[in-house]
Design an enzyme around this catalytic site. Sequence first.
Site, PDB file in Angstrom:
ATOM      1  NE  ARG A 193      -3.386  -2.441   2.813  1.00  0.00           N
ATOM      2  CZ  ARG A 193      -3.016  -3.647   3.246  1.00  0.00           C
ATOM      3  NH1 ARG A 193      -1.763  -3.877   3.609  1.00  0.00           N
ATOM      4  NH2 ARG A 193      -3.901  -4.634   3.323  1.00  0.00           N
ATOM      5  CE  LYS A 253      -6.862   1.528   7.857  1.00  0.00           C
ATOM      6  NZ  LYS A 253      -8.023   1.727   6.976  1.00  0.00           N
ATOM      7  CG  HIS A 277      -5.218   1.027  -4.212  1.00  0.00           C
ATOM      8  ND1 HIS A 277      -4.431   1.067  -3.077  1.00  0.00           N
ATOM      9  CD2 HIS A 277      -6.090   0.009  -4.007  1.00  0.00           C
ATOM     10  CE1 HIS A 277      -4.812   0.141  -2.228  1.00  0.00           C
ATOM     11  NE2 HIS A 277      -5.815  -0.523  -2.770  1.00  0.00           N
ATOM     12  NE  ARG A 335      -3.208  -3.621  -1.417  1.00  0.00           N
ATOM     13  CZ  ARG A 335      -2.597  -4.501  -0.627  1.00  0.00           C
ATOM     14  NH1 ARG A 335      -1.294  -4.678  -0.707  1.00  0.00           N
ATOM     15  NH2 ARG A 335      -3.298  -5.215   0.235  1.00  0.00           N
ATOM     16  CG  HIS A 356      -5.666  -8.769   1.529  1.00  0.00           C
ATOM     17  ND1 HIS A 356      -5.581  -9.032   0.187  1.00  0.00           N
ATOM     18  CD2 HIS A 356      -5.711  -7.418   1.631  1.00  0.00           C
ATOM     19  CE1 HIS A 356      -5.583  -7.898  -0.495  1.00  0.00           C
ATOM     20  NE2 HIS A 356      -5.663  -6.908   0.368  1.00  0.00           N
ATOM     21  CE1 TYR A 397      -7.007  -2.753  -2.395  1.00  0.00           C
ATOM     22  CE2 TYR A 397      -8.216  -4.290  -1.034  1.00  0.00           C
ATOM     23  CZ  TYR A 397      -7.797  -3.013  -1.291  1.00  0.00           C
ATOM     24  OH  TYR A 397      -8.171  -1.991  -0.467  1.00  0.00           O
TER      25      TYR A 397
END
Length: 375
Positions: A215, A255, A322, A325, A348, A357
């Site tokens: 990312r 995250k 993005h 990615r 993920h 993605y």
Amino acid sequence: MAGRKGRRSWGRIRKMRSGRYQAAYIATNGTGPWTAPTTFTAKMDAEAWLAAERRLLETGAWTPPPTRTQDAAGTERDLTVADYVAQWLDEARSRLKASTMDGYGRYAELITGGLGGVALAALTPAQVRTWRSSLDPAFPTRNAGAYGLLRTIMNTAVNDELVEANPCKVRGGAVKHRKHEPVALSPNEIRAVAAAVPVERWRALVLLLGFSGLRYGEAIALRRRDITMTDDEVAVHVRRATVRAGRKWVTDRPKTPAAVRTVPLPRELRDALREHIDAYAEPGADGLVFPAPGGGPAHRQPFANALRKGAEAQGFPTLRIHDLRHSALTNWGRAGATLADLLALGGHTTAALTARYTHAAPERNAALAAKVWRE
């Protein structure tokens, strides 16, 4: 009469480390403990709150304290959607990342702008549906996020026994539809776009994103010690991410635990990365690999502008950051990566995220169809 620890014949008062007093009680119906919505400077104020609560119980006028609040004049009124949203955000602040809270703040403005004055306990599915349909259709992802947040908040209200059922019943209301169809570049196309980027300091970043699948926030948080470059191995170690929260940069852990990972890179990237580090990286093991020209984290917009020009020169006018990615994950899939591989490389936690993605390649589908016919 209160004991040494603040216990009373009814209710409980506790002196906190701050020196303020907290009051709580068990209702006569057995529910609770119910805690005062604020702490008190003086113990006598905590006692007065308990006395007022007991009067409400004795007269049959009692309702759970969280359903009540006060206006500026001190008059009790029904807890509104705006009140509860603010309370939920305040409680979530200690457990959610600053970037997440920044996004939730924007969603909350949409919620309270349309439903803020409605009493929480009176909110109906029809009101939620009308509010959801009133949101500007030009921003489908934002609208889905706002609805999803309201649904989450109302689930908490159900658990708090403030409402009997969640009124958020709009089918597909939180589904995020793509406004932009992602572009999946082949390895040759990634290299061509990187070479066409007019600002030299950003070329290595294009290559890294296009072949690692990191990312953007993970890439700009990389430090020299996060990159391994030996004769036998080239890899990046993702340990943190940098995001813009409001007007300041925030660098923190990724995250999810799955986002902390090591991603191998093609050995052919070694020279490009070394040249970039020698020319542009900050000094020392903790120096940023991709800093802004003036130092500190690289701003997204200058890089996006340079990428757009390079992509347009190669015939990809809709390419976004993005999409690099997407390209990396798609190319790994073409090369034979399993679902487990893609989950680990992409950082993920679920297969559903990986599916969002990755990008099916027409030639890959054709090859699969031919293989099915032969076998």
